[in-house]
Enzyme design. Structure first.
Site, PDB file in Angstrom:
ATOM      1  N   PHE A 162     -62.323  45.051  55.245  1.00 53.39           N
ATOM      2  CA  PHE A 162     -62.457  46.508  55.347  1.00 53.39           C
ATOM      3  C   PHE A 162     -61.910  47.223  54.106  1.00 53.39           C
ATOM      4  O   PHE A 162     -60.869  46.842  53.574  1.00 53.39           O
ATOM      5  CB  PHE A 162     -61.644  47.013  56.546  1.00 53.39           C
ATOM      6  CG  PHE A 162     -62.447  47.272  57.792  1.00 53.39           C
ATOM      7  CD1 PHE A 162     -63.826  47.361  57.769  1.00 53.39           C
ATOM      8  CD2 PHE A 162     -61.812  47.451  59.006  1.00 53.39           C
ATOM      9  CE1 PHE A 162     -64.550  47.609  58.916  1.00 53.39           C
ATOM     10  CE2 PHE A 162     -62.524  47.693  60.168  1.00 53.39           C
ATOM     11  CZ  PHE A 162     -63.901  47.774  60.129  1.00 53.39           C
ATOM     12  N   GLU A 163     -62.586  48.299  53.709  1.00 46.63           N
ATOM     13  CA  GLU A 163     -62.083  49.219  52.672  1.00 46.63           C
ATOM     14  C   GLU A 163     -61.658  48.493  51.395  1.00 46.63           C
ATOM     15  O   GLU A 163     -60.668  48.850  50.756  1.00 46.63           O
ATOM     16  CB  GLU A 163     -60.934  50.065  53.227  1.00 46.63           C
ATOM     17  CG  GLU A 163     -61.359  50.960  54.384  1.00 46.63           C
ATOM     18  CD  GLU A 163     -60.220  51.790  54.933  1.00 46.63           C
ATOM     19  OE1 GLU A 163     -59.174  51.869  54.270  1.00 46.63           O
ATOM     20  OE2 GLU A 163     -60.392  52.366  56.018  1.00 46.63           O
ATOM     21  N   GLY A 164     -62.422  47.470  51.032  1.00 47.47           N
ATOM     22  CA  GLY A 164     -62.123  46.681  49.846  1.00 47.47           C
ATOM     23  C   GLY A 164     -61.537  45.344  50.238  1.00 47.47           C
ATOM     24  O   GLY A 164     -60.413  45.281  50.760  1.00 47.47           O
TER      25      GLY A 164
END
Length: 641
Positions: A424-426
């Site tokens: 998630f998110e990178g």
């Protein structure tokens, strides 16, 4: 030239240029983590530990009390897991509670909570159901409210923030079937239609909240033309606009209640007034939004650690083997110690970073990224250790445990739910590269032209002179410091030894980075294994610093001071072992050999090793067709009413 499905084909250099242009270029405020990577241990930036204002605490605690009651009486996490859906009445109850507007200013109908209390609320809600934590986080951390708060016009805030605070769920749409962390290849287009609108066409993948969202933040490429700068641009889009179709609700190994889907845009007309910021600013808006938005994920990791500790304590005291509780066996006890110490450190990292975000006196882009990276990795390890402590019961589902008369402990679900946080998110790998880029920013600022193969000799000469002056001042300061003095940082008592270790290690880290840049120069960016270890060392040193500062705060306040010192001490001792190993692996590793093996794998040299199994994978392309055009199936968009 385009790749399959209309995805722009770009070179590696162009992809890097786009990513670099989206970075925040300046450092207008001090950063503890940035200084740490430069070998400067700025303890004054985090100690004494910053504290929230009394009114913020009062407002935050009042909401947490209401949220806890709601979580205990209205949320059935097992039901959400079984049915793979958050009941509408639960989401409507969260709306009535004001949970959609935790971070939205009170003047727009929100609760106006600080980052500290927003994170505490996410940890609490996420412990009741990780899917609910993800829904609330995606809505407020990266959905419509945050980019409008930072970059929206007053008219946009007036129009959308009251809706987001109470009634409307929002989602963030960047990823595409063939575009992940390489946004230069973004294919969704937004073509100007006169002066007052854009027409969107494209397909977005993994749209968290997208299935139930009312409002969308969409990243799309505006073509350059007369009067239009063009570039990747952010828009607020009404989810029920003609031409918007949710084509699929995705299913995952964990977070089974997550409303995540595939969204198609076919000739969707969006008013120009709904564009966030200027054309071409979309990636910068996305990355800036994530600077603090990333703190929501470690918040739920802290919640997971707290739950793992509770279950480990209760189970290991009740379960006996060979005449005594399993906690008293060293092999199990070491795992419990790791969970307890790491939970303490993660909460220290989160609270420190969040309070600094609230005060807005420091630049926390690296701190937030480190918190996300470190939190997601360590939470996964803690959950894995809990499953091991539980043994066969850890592998058994909660429903199965209950069916045969035992306590329904969802340890295996926790492991599945947490796994996505490393993506998630990178992903962890991308976070390593993002943080490494920020960590070496000072070096590139003074010596970037020197190692850039495209720069001409006069540019390199000027860069060389500037670099010589910078390093003449900087390098001597890395040779000695207060970490070598036996009585320094004495206010930390028995923890002072760990603070001294952090100071010495920060200088060693900076020396190692400088040596690597001198050795590899322009090839430094390809040494991802080395850069990843540099970042991991920095993460451990940041966590050690936060743990010691938090322990000192609790000791001064008279609340659990002795226990906090003990937890900080054992965490730092565990972390020092990891740091020493990482330093050794900077130069003694298999990176070069790994690259040779990978070349052989891709060339088919080891296909004989794959023999003797069958592949249960289904048919179909590796990447789904995302050619723009009208929807071909049913719209599974399910707004909450």
């Amino acid at each position: 030239m385009t790749a399959p499905h209309g995805t722009p084909k770009v070179s590696e250099r162009e992809a890097r240029r786009v990513a670099e242009a989206a970075r925040e270029q300046d450092w207008r405020k001090p950063s503890f983590a940035k200084e740490l990577f430069l070998g400067r241990f700025r303890l004054d930036l985090i100690h004494p530990h910053p504290l929230p204002a009394h009114d913020d605490v009062e407002r935050g605690e009042a909401f947490l009390a209401k949220l806890r009651d709601f979580c205990e009486t209205k949320i059935d996490g097992a039901l959400i897991e079984r049915e793979s859906r958050i009941p509408d009445e639960v989401i409507n109850g969260l709306k009535e509670l004001g949970a959609l507007g935790m971070k939205i200013d009170t003047k727009y109908g929100g609760l106006g909570l600080t980052q500290v209390y927003y994170n505490k609320a996410l940890a609490l809600a996420g412990s009741a159901s990780p899917a609910i934590g993800a829904l609330l986080s995606a809505h407020q951390s990266i959905g419509v409210p945050q980019p409008l708060k930072l970059f929206g016009t007053q008219e946009q805030r007036d129009a959308f923030l009251p809706r987001c605070a109470r009634t409307d769920i929002s989602a963030f749409l960047l990823t595409e079937p063939d575009v992940g962390s390489d946004p230069a290849r973004l294919a969704t287009s937004a073509v100007p239609d006169g002066d007052d609108a854009y027409v969107l066409d494209g397909v977005k993948l993994w749209t968290t909240n997208g299935v139930v969202a009312d409002l969308l933040v969409v990243m799309a490429r505006v073509p350059k033309s007369e009067g239009h700068k063009g570039g990747i641009t952010a828009f607020v889009v009404e989810a029920d606009s003609p031409g918007v179709t949710v084509e699929n609700r995705n299913a995952f190994m964990g977070l089974r209640g997550l409303e995540n889907g595939v969204t198609r845009f076919h000739r969707v007309r969006v008013p120009a007034a709904h564009r966030i910021g200027p054309e071409g600013a979309g990636l910068k808006i996305a990355l800036t939004t994530l600077n603090t938005g990333r703190l929501s994920l470690p918040a739920m990791c802290v919640g997971a650690g707290k739950w793992c500790l509770k279950i480990a304590r209760e189970w290991s005291a009740a379960r006996e083997q060979w005449g005594k509780p399993i906690a008293q066996h060293e092999a199990v006890g070491s795992k419990i110690s790791f969970i307890a110490a790491t939970t303490f450190a993660l909460e220290a990292v989160l609270d420190l970073s969040s309070q600094m975000a609230d005060e807005d006196r420091n630049d926390i882009r690296i701190e937030a990224a480190l918190a996300k990276l470190y939190g997601s990795e360590m939470a996964w390890l803690m959950a894995d250790e809990l499953v091991q402590i539980r043994g066969g019961r850890g592998f058994e589902t909660a429903d199965s445990l209950a069916a045969r008369g035992e306590r329904a402990v969802p340890a295996e679900q926790m492991l599945r739910d947490l796994r996505i946080n490393r993506i998630f998110e990178g992903s962890t790998e991308i976070m390593h590269l993002l943080i490494a880029r920020e960590a070496v920013d000072a070096h590139l600022s003074v010596a970037g032209d020197l190692i850039d193969p495209d720069k001409k000799l006069p540019d390199k000469a000027r860069a060389g002179a500037g670099a010589a002056a910078f390093y003449a001042r900087w390098l001597p300061r890395l040779l000695s410091g207060p970490g070598q003095l036996p009585n320094s940082y004495s206010e930390f008592g028995e923890l002072a030894q760990h603070i001294r270790y952090v100071e010495r290690s920060a200088r060693k880290l900076a020396r190692s980075t400088f040596y690597a840049m001198s050795r590899w120069q322009g090839r430094m960016e390809t040494k991802q294994g080395f850069l990843g270890r540099i970042v991991d060392i920095g993460a451990e040193l940041f966590a050690m610093s936060a743990a010691c500062v938090r322990a000192e705060l609790l000791s001064t306040g008279g609340e659990h001071g002795k226990e906090a010192y003990q937890l900080a001490d054992v965490f730092c001792r565990q972390a020092r072992i990891r740091v020493d190993e990482l330093f050794d692996r900077l130069w003694a590793n298999t990176d070069d050999l790994d690259r040779k093996v990978v070349t052989g794998v891709l060339a088919g040299a080891y296909t004989w090793l794959e023999e003797g199994v069958v592949d249960p994978s289904g048919e179909g392309p590796w990447i789904a067709d995302a050619t723009p055009g009208p929807a071909k199936g049913e719209n599974v968009h399910r707004p909450i009413r």
